[in-house]
Design an enzyme around this catalytic site. Structure first.
Site, mmCIF file in Angstrom:
data_model
loop_
_atom_site.group_PDB
_atom_site.id
_atom_site.type_symbol
_atom_site.label_atom_id
_atom_site.label_comp_id
_atom_site.label_asym_id
_atom_site.label_seq_id
_atom_site.Cartn_x
_atom_site.Cartn_y
_atom_site.Cartn_z
ATOM 1 N N ASP A 171 62.439 20.437 -44.303
ATOM 2 C CA ASP A 171 61.432 19.782 -43.464
ATOM 3 C C ASP A 171 61.924 19.591 -42.038
ATOM 4 O OD1 ASP A 171 60.952 18.871 -46.400
ATOM 5 O OD2 ASP A 171 59.053 18.696 -45.318
ATOM 6 N N GLY B 63 54.110 20.167 -47.323
ATOM 7 C CA GLY B 63 54.961 21.315 -46.978
ATOM 8 C C GLY B 63 54.970 21.440 -45.461
#
Ligand code: MRU
Length: 355
Positions: free
Chosen positions: A233, A49
Site C-alpha cells: 500500500d 486495494g
C-alpha cells in the site's frame, strides 16, 4: 486480459464498481453518481486495494466536478477516506495538477481519471513481464515441477483495474504453460485472500489452496513454498513495505527459511517523501467489529450473514497494515524492472527521483 475490470464508466458517463464486500458469493455492481459515493465506496471497502482506491478517488474528483460540488471540500473528503495506501494521495495530486489549468473541469477530470485507469492496466501488465522470469527460473530449477507461491491479502486484479500486481506474473506464467500453485492466506479480518484472491484465481483457472493466516510458517519449514509475493500500500524510498496486517510475519518466516520474499508494486505505490516505514507510514486502524464479527455465507440460509466469534463484551484491536522492513524483502518487482529493496535499488530504476 480479464473478462472484466474493477471500475468502468457507463453510457451516461457515471462510474460503476463491483461491491467487493459481497464477493465471492454475490456479484453486485454499485453505481457512483456523486463524489460522496466514491468517498463512501473507499471508506467502506466496497472497493479496496491501493491502485483501485486511487482510481476510484480520481473518478470521485470527476463526479465532484460534474455535480458542481465545492472542489476543495471534495478533495479533502476523498483524501480522508483511507490513510495508508499512498495511491489515493498520488491520484488526487495528479487530478489536482490536471485541473489546475483546466478550462473545462468536467472534461479534464473525466480524461485524467480515464488515463489513470489505463496507465494502471499497462503498469500491471509490465509488472507481470518483469516478474515472470522469477517464476520461470524457479520452475527451471525444479525441472518444470509446480512452483508454489504464497501470497497474503489480495494484490490481484481486484485490487487494481486488470492484471493485478502479484497476479500479473502468475497469470503470465500460467499463460506460458508454467505450472504454479498458489497458497492463499485467508487474511483476517476482512478475508481478502479467501473472498477475493481465491475468487479471481478460480476465475482464471489458477490452482490454489486456501490456508489460515498462521499456516505459512509451517509450510515454509517443510519446503512447500518456493516463493512469496505480496503487494503493498506504500513503499518508502529505502524499500520498507506497508501491506496488509500479517505480511511482516510472513516475511520473517520466509527469511528464516531462505525463501525469496518479493513485493510487486506499481511506482504509484512508492512514497518518495519518506524513508522510515515504521515511523512514517500511517497505519489505518479500523472498527473492532471487523475482528469480532465474521461475514460469510450462512450454511442455514445460503445468504450472507454475520457471526459473532467472541464474548459480547470482548474488545478487539484492528490495525489494518504492518510494515515489513526492506532487509526482509528479496526484491521489488515494478513496471520498470526488478530491483533491490533499497534506495539505490529503487533509484537505479527511477533515477528521476534522485534528490
Ligand atoms: O485493506 P485493503 O484490502 O485495501 O488492503 C489491500 C492490500 O493490502 C493490498 O495488498 C495492497 O493494496 C496491494 S493491491 C495491488
Amino acid at each position: 486480459m480479464s473478462a472484466f475490470r474493477t471500475i468502468w464508466t457507463t453510457e451516461d458517463n457515471y462510474v460503476e464498481v463491483i461491491d467487493q464486500r459481497k464477493l465471492p458469493h454475490e456479484w453486485v455492481v454499485e453505481k457512483l453518481v456523486s463524489y460522496k459515493d466514491a468517498e463512501r465506496a473507499i471508506k467502506d471497502m466496497v472497493v479496496r486495494g491501493a491502485p483501485l482506491i486511487g482510481a476510484t478517488a480520481a473518478y470521485g474528483v470527476y463526479l465532484a466536478a460534474r455535480e458542481g460540488a465545492n472542489m476543495e471540500e471534495a478533495f479533502a473528503a476523498l483524501r480522508a477516506s483511507r490513510p495508508t495506501a499512498v495511491n489515493l494521495f498520488w491520484a488526487l495530486d495528479r487530478m489536482q495538477r490536471a485541473l489546475d489549468n483546466a478550462e473545462n473541469l468536467v472534461e479534464t477530470a473525466w480524461t485524467e481519471a480515464g488515463n489513470i485507469v489505463e496507465d494502471d492496466v499497462e503498469t500491471c501488465r509490465m509488472i507481470g513481464v518483469h516478474g515472470l522470469p522469477l517464476i520461470e527460473a524457479l520452475s527451471q530449477q525444479k525441472n518444470g515441477e509446480t512452483v508454489h507461491i504464497l501470497t497474503h491479502c489480495n494484490a490481484g486484479m481486484l485490487g487494481c483495474i486488470e492484471w493485478g500486481t502479484i497476479s500479473s506474473p502468475i497469470y503470465q506464467a500460467v499463460q506460458k504453460g508454467i505450472k504454479v500453485h498458489v497458497w492463499v492466506d485467508e487474511t483476517r479480518p476482512r478475508l481478502q485472500g479467501a473472498n477475493l484472491t481465491a475468487y479471481e484465481l478460480t476465475r482464471h483457472n489458477v490452482p490454489h489452496t486456501l490456508i489460515v493466516d498462521n499456516q505459512g510458517g509451517h509450510l515454509m519449514q517443510h519446503g512447500m513454498v518456493d516463493m512469496c509475493i505480496v503487494g503493498t500500500d506504500r513503499t518508502t524510498r529505502i524499500g520498507d513495505v506497508a501491506n496488509k496486517i500479517g505480511t511482516y510475519l510472513k516475511a520473517l518466516a520466509a527469511h528464516d527459511n531462505q525463501i525469496p520474499f518479493y513485493v510487486a508494486l506499481p511506482s504509484t505505490t512508492l512514497d518518495w517523501t519518506i524513508s522510515d516505514g515504521l515511523k512514517e507510514i500511517p497505519i489505518e486502524q479500523r472498527n473492532q467489529d471487523e475482528v469480532r464479527w465474521v461475514v460469510g455465507k450462512s450454511k442455514a440460509t445460503g445468504k450472507l450473514d454475520e457471526v459473532l466469534i467472541c464474548p459480547e463484551t470482548t474488545q478487539a484491536s484492528n490495525y489494518g497494515f504492518d510494515v515489513t522492513p526492506a532487509r526482509l524483502v528479496t526484491a521489488l518487482i515494478t513496471e520498470r524492472g526488478v530491483c533491490a529493496a533499497s534506495e539505490e535499488g529503487l533509484l537505479s530504476l527511477f533515477p528521476e527521483q534522485r534528490k
